[in-house]
Design an enzyme around this catalytic site. Structure first.
Site, PDB file in Angstrom:
ATOM      1  N   HIS A   1       2.540  37.375  16.997  1.00 41.01           N
ATOM      2  CA  HIS A   1       2.580  37.297  15.490  1.00 41.01           C
ATOM      3  C   HIS A   1       2.179  38.700  14.964  1.00 41.01           C
ATOM      4  CE1 HIS A   1       2.471  32.982  14.207  1.00 41.01           C
ATOM      5  NE2 HIS A   1       3.171  32.879  15.348  1.00 41.01           N
TER       6      HIS A   1
ATOM      7  N   LYS B   1     -12.148  33.841  14.109  1.00 42.65           N
ATOM      8  CA  LYS B   1     -13.132  34.698  14.929  1.00 42.65           C
ATOM      9  C   LYS B   1     -13.995  34.052  15.908  1.00 42.65           C
ATOM     10  CE  LYS B   1     -11.330  38.497  13.581  1.00 42.65           C
ATOM     11  NZ  LYS B   1     -10.307  38.601  14.451  1.00 42.65           N
TER      12      LYS B   1
ATOM     13  N   TYR C   1      -8.449  41.614  11.516  1.00 45.32           N
ATOM     14  CA  TYR C   1      -7.957  40.340  11.873  1.00 45.32           C
ATOM     15  C   TYR C   1      -7.522  40.456  13.569  1.00 45.32           C
ATOM     16  CZ  TYR C   1      -5.523  35.895  11.753  1.00 45.32           C
ATOM     17  OH  TYR C   1      -5.059  34.601  11.453  1.00 45.32           O
TER      18      TYR C   1
ATOM     19  N   TYR D   1      -1.794  31.779   4.587  1.00 45.04           N
ATOM     20  CA  TYR D   1      -3.351  31.475   4.029  1.00 45.04           C
ATOM     21  C   TYR D   1      -3.185  31.528   2.643  1.00 45.04           C
ATOM     22  CZ  TYR D   1      -5.666  33.023   8.610  1.00 45.04           C
ATOM     23  OH  TYR D   1      -6.046  33.202   9.594  1.00 45.04           O
TER      24      TYR D   1
ATOM     25  N   PRO E   1     -13.973  29.433  10.264  1.00 49.16           N
ATOM     26  CA  PRO E   1     -12.571  29.377  11.088  1.00 49.16           C
ATOM     27  C   PRO E   1     -11.436  30.405  10.133  1.00 49.16           C
ATOM     28  CG  PRO E   1     -12.671  27.230  10.447  1.00 49.16           C
ATOM     29  CD  PRO E   1     -14.059  27.942  10.039  1.00 49.16           C
TER      30      PRO E   1
HETATM   31  P1  FAS Z   1     -17.985  25.231  22.664  1.00 45.26           P
HETATM   32  O1  FAS Z   1     -18.804  24.609  21.603  1.00 45.26           O
HETATM   33  O2  FAS Z   1     -16.510  25.311  22.510  1.00 45.26           O
HETATM   34  O3  FAS Z   1     -18.599  24.690  24.127  1.00 45.26           O
HETATM   35  C1  FAS Z   1     -19.854  24.538  24.429  1.00 45.26           C
HETATM   36  C2  FAS Z   1     -19.667  23.406  25.689  1.00 45.26           C
HETATM   37  O4  FAS Z   1     -21.040  23.342  25.882  1.00 45.26           O
HETATM   38  C3  FAS Z   1     -19.262  22.195  25.113  1.00 45.26           C
HETATM   39  O5  FAS Z   1     -18.209  21.952  26.155  1.00 45.26           O
HETATM   40  C4  FAS Z   1     -20.372  21.116  25.211  1.00 45.26           C
HETATM   41  O6  FAS Z   1     -19.802  19.921  25.678  1.00 45.26           O
HETATM   42  C5  FAS Z   1     -21.249  21.844  26.383  1.00 45.26           C
HETATM   43  N1  FAS Z   1     -22.723  21.571  25.950  1.00 45.26           N
HETATM   44  C6  FAS Z   1     -23.317  21.540  24.824  1.00 45.26           C
HETATM   45  N2  FAS Z   1     -24.599  21.386  25.118  1.00 45.26           N
HETATM   46  C7  FAS Z   1     -24.723  21.030  26.600  1.00 45.26           C
HETATM   47  C8  FAS Z   1     -25.942  20.824  27.469  1.00 45.26           C
HETATM   48  N3  FAS Z   1     -27.169  20.559  26.719  1.00 45.26           N
HETATM   49  N4  FAS Z   1     -25.830  20.760  28.449  1.00 45.26           N
HETATM   50  C9  FAS Z   1     -24.466  21.015  29.256  1.00 45.26           C
HETATM   51  N5  FAS Z   1     -23.481  21.449  28.517  1.00 45.26           N
HETATM   52  C10 FAS Z   1     -23.596  21.160  26.795  1.00 45.26           C
HETATM   53  N6  FAS Z   1     -12.659  28.882  16.005  1.00 45.26           N
HETATM   54  C11 FAS Z   1     -11.579  29.668  15.672  1.00 45.26           C
HETATM   55  O7  FAS Z   1     -11.261  30.819  15.879  1.00 45.26           O
HETATM   56  N7  FAS Z   1     -10.559  28.928  14.823  1.00 45.26           N
HETATM   57  C12 FAS Z   1     -10.555  27.728  14.765  1.00 45.26           C
HETATM   58  O8  FAS Z   1      -9.591  27.232  14.018  1.00 45.26           O
HETATM   59  C13 FAS Z   1     -11.732  26.758  15.025  1.00 45.26           C
HETATM   60  N8  FAS Z   1     -11.866  25.639  14.770  1.00 45.26           N
HETATM   61  C14 FAS Z   1     -12.960  24.866  15.132  1.00 45.26           C
HETATM   62  C15 FAS Z   1     -13.231  23.656  14.790  1.00 45.26           C
HETATM   63  C16 FAS Z   1     -14.411  22.888  15.178  1.00 45.26           C
HETATM   64  C17 FAS Z   1     -14.374  21.310  14.658  1.00 45.26           C
HETATM   65  C18 FAS Z   1     -15.420  23.521  15.825  1.00 45.26           C
HETATM   66  C19 FAS Z   1     -16.641  22.827  16.093  1.00 45.26           C
HETATM   67  C20 FAS Z   1     -15.196  25.092  16.034  1.00 45.26           C
HETATM   68  C21 FAS Z   1     -13.955  25.590  15.833  1.00 45.26           C
HETATM   69  N9  FAS Z   1     -13.894  27.146  16.140  1.00 45.26           N
HETATM   70  C22 FAS Z   1     -12.744  27.666  15.708  1.00 45.26           C
HETATM   71  C23 FAS Z   1     -14.861  27.663  16.796  1.00 45.26           C
HETATM   72  C24 FAS Z   1     -14.477  27.251  18.178  1.00 45.26           C
HETATM   73  O9  FAS Z   1     -13.408  27.755  18.450  1.00 45.26           O
HETATM   74  C25 FAS Z   1     -15.734  28.187  18.834  1.00 45.26           C
HETATM   75  O10 FAS Z   1     -15.730  29.538  18.693  1.00 45.26           O
HETATM   76  C26 FAS Z   1     -15.484  28.120  20.568  1.00 45.26           C
HETATM   77  O11 FAS Z   1     -15.234  26.702  20.924  1.00 45.26           O
HETATM   78  C27 FAS Z   1     -16.705  28.769  21.221  1.00 45.26           C
HETATM   79  O12 FAS Z   1     -16.750  28.420  22.501  1.00 45.26           O
HETATM   80  P2  FAS Z   1     -18.046  28.088  23.196  1.00 45.26           P
HETATM   81  O13 FAS Z   1     -18.701  29.197  23.017  1.00 45.26           O
HETATM   82  O14 FAS Z   1     -17.367  27.907  24.741  1.00 45.26           O
HETATM   83  O15 FAS Z   1     -18.627  26.945  22.607  1.00 45.26           O
HETATM   84  C1  PHB Z   2      -5.312  27.374  13.871  1.00 39.48           C
HETATM   85  O1  PHB Z   2      -4.283  27.579  14.451  1.00 39.48           O
HETATM   86  O2  PHB Z   2      -6.231  26.384  14.323  1.00 39.48           O
HETATM   87  C2  PHB Z   2      -6.164  28.391  13.166  1.00 39.48           C
HETATM   88  C3  PHB Z   2      -5.438  29.573  12.942  1.00 39.48           C
HETATM   89  C4  PHB Z   2      -5.900  30.575  12.292  1.00 39.48           C
HETATM   90  C5  PHB Z   2      -7.278  30.442  11.517  1.00 39.48           C
HETATM   91  C6  PHB Z   2      -7.897  29.072  11.939  1.00 39.48           C
HETATM   92  C7  PHB Z   2      -7.294  28.129  12.619  1.00 39.48           C
HETATM   93  O3  PHB Z   2      -7.839  31.211  10.791  1.00 39.48           O
END
Ligand code: FAS
Ligand code: PHB
Length: 389
Positions: free
Chosen positions: A72, A296, A384, A200, A292
């Site tokens: 993009h 980032k 971005y 957005y 989100p």
């Molecule tokens: P994660 O939380 O992905 O992974 C952590 C892992 O550790 C999980 O698999 C968990 O099961 C495990 N864990 C936890 N406690 C443990 C323990 N005690 N023992 C063993 N394992 C354990 N970011 C964006 O950029 N755009 C988005 O749109 C976006 N949407 C999101 C929506 C939601 C609902 C959430 C919660 C986050 C979102 N994020 C988004 C942020 C997300 O993408 C995170 O930045 C990304 O998952 C980070 O990855 P990890 O640091 O690996 O953490």
């Molecule tokens: C998504 O595609 O899930 C998405 C894209 C941009 C954002 C957040 C989520 O800023």
């Protein structure tokens, strides 16, 4: 059991670090509390910075990303019926890649499995002992039996609700938090995206975002109340509200359909300092959370992983711990810039319950300035697409 680097958490941070360490000839073991299917079932981020793409290439996991990801060159921003475009390519020479976090995680799992990587799923009761010694131990339960994993270093990649951050004593940790008074209600639908780039939207009814995963898989979000639940929103109600928040021409082009996933994510800004305590190093959501809006979260987890991978490789290849000693300050320098951008973009694009008429004027002035000023657009584009590692 003994390994060089014990990784708590098998999300994108933990899996990416494990695969990169493998490429450097460094052994690791990943401890994950969920099942593999559960981890792969999460629908989260969708936009990758070039930095993360480069790490996936270094990890030998970028083939599908390059084949199926969408470059993009810009994004649309709308307020009311006004709309303008931020041209990432013109300002930075760099696109972003739209490719779901679920696919990134799948590619990393495939690579770890192909390399014979050790990932223990469904572990429980994970405890860290001796993080401040040269031989830490992780105790945990697996298949009903007590286990002990001896290691040189621990990577805490266990997300916001994990155990790693809380292992650092409260009198050592400094935590910074801002909780936003709204959430994001997101759906996934097997419909063609309304536009080939993201939109957005700031509207009097609240924020909305039009995104996608592929030519027939769309991802949409609307700002919702904190006490909303996904079951409070029928598909019809979601589509109607989304259309009310988009410019008329876009709303008219929207293709609606049944949701195949519907969830609500709360929004918060959070950082813990330091990101290191002895031989425990925090990566990703274990150390920081962003709203989100700026896409980032995953991308800042990636830069943490880059710095830790480089520091551990330096240690094992040269014996020097200068990279490890600098990890926390180096990672936090980039984390705080991502926090600022995500806070700024969220503040400009959402409607706040307690917003005054003056606040609203500031928001519109911010949008007008971004629309009309090249320097403002370049600053937005550089943040971005991702600031340098
Ligand atoms: P994660 O939380 O992905 O992974 C952590 C892992 O550790 C999980 O698999 C968990 O099961 C495990 N864990 C936890 N406690 C443990 C323990 N005690 N023992 C063993 N394992 C354990 N970011 C964006 O950029 N755009 C988005 O749109 C976006 N949407 C999101 C929506 C939601 C609902 C959430 C919660 C986050 C979102 N994020 C988004 C942020 C997300 O993408 C995170 O930045 C990304 O998952 C980070 O990855 P990890 O640091 O690996 O953490
Ligand atoms: C998504 O595609 O899930 C998405 C894209 C941009 C954002 C957040 C989520 O800023």
């Amino acid at each position: 059991m003994k390994t060089q680097v014990a990784i708590i958490g098998g999300g994108p941070s933990g899996l990416l670090l494990s695969q990169l360490l493998h490429k450097s000839g460094i052994d690791s073991v990943v401890l994950e509390r969920q099942t593999k299917d559960y981890v792969l079932g999460r629908i989260r981020a969708g936009v990758l910075e070039q930095g993360l793409v480069g790490l996936m290439e270094a990890a030998g996991c970028a083939d599908r990303l390059h084949a199926e990801g969408y470059a993009h060159d810009g994004t649309l921003i709308s307020y009311g019926d006004e709309m303008f475009r931020i041209d990432f390519k013109a300002h930075t020479g760099t696109p972003v890649i739209v490719y779901g976090q679920t696919e990134v995680t799948r590619d990393l799992y495939d690579a770890r499995d192909a390399a014979g990587g050790i990932i223990h799923h469904e572990v429980s009761d994970v405890r860290i002992e001796g993080a401040r010694t040269n031989s830490p131990v992780i105790h945990y339960q697996m298949e009903g039996a007590e286990q002990a994993l001896r290691c040189d270093f621990i990577a805490g990649c266990d997300g916001f609700h994990g155990v790693s951050r809380k292992t650092i004593p409260e009198d050592v940790r400094r935590e910074y938090e801002k909780v936003y008074p709204f959430g994001w209600l997101g759906i996934l639908s097997e419909t063609p995206p309304v536009n080939h780039e993201l939109i957005y939207a700031n509207s009097p009814r609240g924020f909305a975002l039009c995104s996608m995963r592929n030519a027939n898989l769309s991802r949409y979000y609307i700002q919702c109340r904190l006490d909303d639940r996904p079951e409070d929103w029928s598909d019809a109600a979601f589509w109607e509200e989304l259309q009310r928040r988009l410019p008329a021409e876009i709303a008219a082009a929207l293709v609606t359909g049944p949701s195949i996933e519907k969830s609500i994510a709360p929004l918060r800004s959070f950082v813990t300092e330091p990101m290191q305590w002895g031989r425990l190093f925090l990566c990703g959501d274990a150390a920081h959370i962003v709203p989100p809006t700026g896409a980032k979260g995953l991308n800042t987890a990636a830069s943490d992983v880059h710095y830790l991978w480089q520091a551990l490789t330096q240690f094992y290849q040269t014996g020097s711990d200068t990279g490890l000693d600098a990890y926390s300050s180096k990672a936090l320098a980039r984390v705080w810039k991502a926090e600022r951008f995500s806070w700024w973009f969220s503040t400009m694009m959402h409607r706040f319950p307690d917003q005054t008429a003056f606040d609203l004027k500031m928001q519109i002035a911010d949008l007008d300035f971004l629309r009309s000023n090249t320097a403002a657009q370049r600053a937005m584009a550089e943040n971005y697409v991702g600031l340098p590692y």
